[in-house]
Design an enzyme around this catalytic site. Sequence first.
Site, PDB file in Angstrom:
ATOM      1  N   TYR A  66       0.821  -1.209   0.000  1.00  0.00           N
ATOM      2  CA  TYR A  66       0.000   0.000   0.000  1.00  0.00           C
ATOM      3  C   TYR A  66       0.859   1.266   0.000  1.00  0.00           C
ATOM      4  O   TYR A  66       1.755   1.420   0.831  1.00  0.00           O
ATOM      5  CB  TYR A  66      -0.945   0.039   1.195  1.00  0.00           C
ATOM      6  CG  TYR A  66      -1.631   1.397   1.331  1.00  0.00           C
ATOM      7  CD1 TYR A  66      -2.612   1.766   0.433  1.00  0.00           C
ATOM      8  CD2 TYR A  66      -1.227   2.313   2.296  1.00  0.00           C
ATOM      9  CE1 TYR A  66      -3.193   3.013   0.493  1.00  0.00           C
ATOM     10  CE2 TYR A  66      -1.810   3.573   2.374  1.00  0.00           C
ATOM     11  CZ  TYR A  66      -2.793   3.917   1.466  1.00  0.00           C
ATOM     12  OH  TYR A  66      -3.364   5.153   1.515  1.00  0.00           O
ATOM     13  N   HIS A  81      -3.178  16.549  -3.051  1.00  0.00           N
ATOM     14  CA  HIS A  81      -3.574  16.694  -1.647  1.00  0.00           C
ATOM     15  C   HIS A  81      -3.399  18.114  -1.114  1.00  0.00           C
ATOM     16  O   HIS A  81      -3.818  18.409   0.002  1.00  0.00           O
ATOM     17  CB  HIS A  81      -2.785  15.722  -0.774  1.00  0.00           C
ATOM     18  CG  HIS A  81      -3.254  14.307  -0.885  1.00  0.00           C
ATOM     19  ND1 HIS A  81      -3.425  13.676  -2.089  1.00  0.00           N
ATOM     20  CD2 HIS A  81      -3.583  13.388   0.073  1.00  0.00           C
ATOM     21  CE1 HIS A  81      -3.841  12.433  -1.873  1.00  0.00           C
ATOM     22  NE2 HIS A  81      -3.956  12.243  -0.578  1.00  0.00           N
ATOM     23  N   TYR A  97     -16.732  32.688  44.861  1.00  0.00           N
ATOM     24  CA  TYR A  97     -16.025  31.498  44.379  1.00  0.00           C
ATOM     25  C   TYR A  97     -14.853  31.840  43.463  1.00  0.00           C
ATOM     26  O   TYR A  97     -13.834  31.145  43.446  1.00  0.00           O
ATOM     27  CB  TYR A  97     -16.978  30.592  43.588  1.00  0.00           C
ATOM     28  CG  TYR A  97     -17.979  29.834  44.424  1.00  0.00           C
ATOM     29  CD1 TYR A  97     -18.071  29.986  45.801  1.00  0.00           C
ATOM     30  CD2 TYR A  97     -18.855  28.940  43.808  1.00  0.00           C
ATOM     31  CE1 TYR A  97     -18.999  29.294  46.543  1.00  0.00           C
ATOM     32  CE2 TYR A  97     -19.793  28.234  44.534  1.00  0.00           C
ATOM     33  CZ  TYR A  97     -19.867  28.417  45.913  1.00  0.00           C
ATOM     34  OH  TYR A  97     -20.792  27.715  46.629  1.00  0.00           O
ATOM     35  N   ARG A 137     -12.246  32.490  46.061  1.00  0.00           N
ATOM     36  CA  ARG A 137     -12.084  31.442  47.063  1.00  0.00           C
ATOM     37  C   ARG A 137     -11.683  30.101  46.441  1.00  0.00           C
ATOM     38  O   ARG A 137     -10.992  29.291  47.067  1.00  0.00           O
ATOM     39  CB  ARG A 137     -13.401  31.275  47.824  1.00  0.00           C
ATOM     40  CG  ARG A 137     -13.254  30.532  49.120  1.00  0.00           C
ATOM     41  CD  ARG A 137     -14.523  30.229  49.863  1.00  0.00           C
ATOM     42  NE  ARG A 137     -15.706  30.940  49.475  1.00  0.00           N
ATOM     43  CZ  ARG A 137     -16.945  30.465  49.659  1.00  0.00           C
ATOM     44  NH1 ARG A 137     -17.100  29.267  50.191  1.00  0.00           N
ATOM     45  NH2 ARG A 137     -17.994  31.174  49.309  1.00  0.00           N
ATOM     46  N   PHE A 190      -1.301   6.986  11.870  1.00  0.00           N
ATOM     47  CA  PHE A 190      -1.590   8.366  11.476  1.00  0.00           C
ATOM     48  C   PHE A 190      -2.861   8.912  12.110  1.00  0.00           C
ATOM     49  O   PHE A 190      -3.143  10.105  12.022  1.00  0.00           O
ATOM     50  CB  PHE A 190      -1.741   8.448   9.954  1.00  0.00           C
ATOM     51  CG  PHE A 190      -2.667   7.394   9.409  1.00  0.00           C
ATOM     52  CD1 PHE A 190      -4.018   7.388   9.705  1.00  0.00           C
ATOM     53  CD2 PHE A 190      -2.165   6.378   8.603  1.00  0.00           C
ATOM     54  CE1 PHE A 190      -4.859   6.409   9.218  1.00  0.00           C
ATOM     55  CE2 PHE A 190      -3.009   5.396   8.104  1.00  0.00           C
ATOM     56  CZ  PHE A 190      -4.364   5.405   8.413  1.00  0.00           C
ATOM     57  N   GLU A 244     -11.843   5.598   4.505  1.00  0.00           N
ATOM     58  CA  GLU A 244     -11.475   6.280   5.747  1.00  0.00           C
ATOM     59  C   GLU A 244     -12.776   6.660   6.447  1.00  0.00           C
ATOM     60  O   GLU A 244     -13.247   7.793   6.395  1.00  0.00           O
ATOM     61  CB  GLU A 244     -10.597   7.494   5.414  1.00  0.00           C
ATOM     62  CG  GLU A 244      -9.295   7.039   4.756  1.00  0.00           C
ATOM     63  CD  GLU A 244      -8.542   8.134   4.024  1.00  0.00           C
ATOM     64  OE1 GLU A 244      -8.909   9.322   4.177  1.00  0.00           O
ATOM     65  OE2 GLU A 244      -7.598   7.804   3.286  1.00  0.00           O
TER      66      GLU A 244
END
Length: 491
Positions: free
Chosen positions: A54, A84, A278, A281, A327, A411
């Site tokens: 692959y 890409h 708060y 505190r 990946f 995917e």
Amino acid sequence: MTHYISAEHLSIERVGEIIEKNIKLALSDDAKARIVRCRKYLDEQIAASDVPVYGVTTGFGSLCNVKVSKDQLSQLQINLMMSHACGVGERVPNEIVRIMLLLKIQSLSYGFSGSKLDTVERLIDFFNEGVTPVVYRQGSLGASGDLVPLAHMSLPLVGLGEVEYEGKVMPAAELLKLKGWEPIELASKEGLALLNGTQNMSSFAVWALLQAERLSDWADHIAAMSLDAYDGRIEPFTEAVHLVRPHKGQLETAAHMKELLTGSELIKQPKVHVQDPYSFRCVPQVHGTVKDTIRYVKSVIDTEINSATDNPTVCPDDDLIISAGNFHGEPIAMPMDFLAIALSELANISERRIYRLVSGTRGLPSFLVANPGLNSGFMITQYTAASVVSLNKSLAAPSSLDSIPSCQDQEDHVSMGANAAIKLYKVVLNTERVLAIELFNAAQALEFRFPKKSSPVIMKMHEDFRKEVPFISDDVIMYPLIEKAIQFLRK
């Protein structure tokens, strides 16, 4: 000074030091040997077998069953990069792209990726010569690695895409000609070695962690100033309270607050009120949880940047070339979402303290001006902080909850870790802005307590801040002063 890329552990602090001090990179002898050995093994396997591997002798993604002839393997890698490179949106900041280069070099140096030595050395040339590939923020699903941003990062190796050099954006081909560098001739698998991997996500995470540690420390300092300015009580920071609920960050924060306020005249004066809100505190409980979250996320990212995350994994010692899933960004997508939530809370509680300081209570004037009415004072600084905090709450919604299948369903589960990284980047900057606004208010409020003084540490911080940002007697344009407060936190 030179940093030698090797199998030795690369810490997040060391990454920060390399980037900040512009330290040069070089491959150690053992790294060179690992890269050469892996490449030699891969070439021998391709020559000796007709079994498809692959991404090495096949197409990519759902095209994994389409075999590519040996004489086309180099073009296959360039085609991969070009197809890409689909990034959109704003550019990734140069500082983060430089971290990306460093982490990609580190990952390739382990000798599990099949990259050629000259390819890795050219990436080092880019880093050392201040050549920054132009990379766009949006486009990665954080699953097949950071395919899109890493494609943009890698294109200049073959003379494609764009780079920034000496403040100018130019075509990569022009840069190569300027430097006298020939385009790299990619061998089989190298496109995947470069494009697969989590270096885009990891780079944002490393940057965010370095900022988060800085902001966490500032948050304690600023909260201490606010507490004294608000005439707060020291008792909630007593160690005995926190030993009965001994979370590490909580204990650390309580001790830090007491240390910061040691020697304060204001903290020692008798108090009319029994309790503080708060937001004062519970600083140990909230700031402490942020510290613990940073610690956890840091441990995960530390592992990630010391890993090989491309595909397939080439293991010469085991005589294996395996297509798997290193990946996939899930291991760091969730922690990045977690860090964004933590930093959002740091800003959230900071805004509440800002509100108390401008509320006209405990002897402080409304909106921190002596003559309210004619002057609005610090009224709208709280609005701005509230707006930023609200945006953080939207940004802190976890990206890792989402998955959109891609590549013809090959995917079919993705991490969306790159989106988590982008949102985390924005949350870091927003949190810094809110803390800067709190410091702006706290320094103003503290002066209404004079001549009584806070601790030496807080008074020194106030003195340093006043060199940049003045006390406000009458209304002025505020946004330049907020920007100065932000820059003060970066010094």
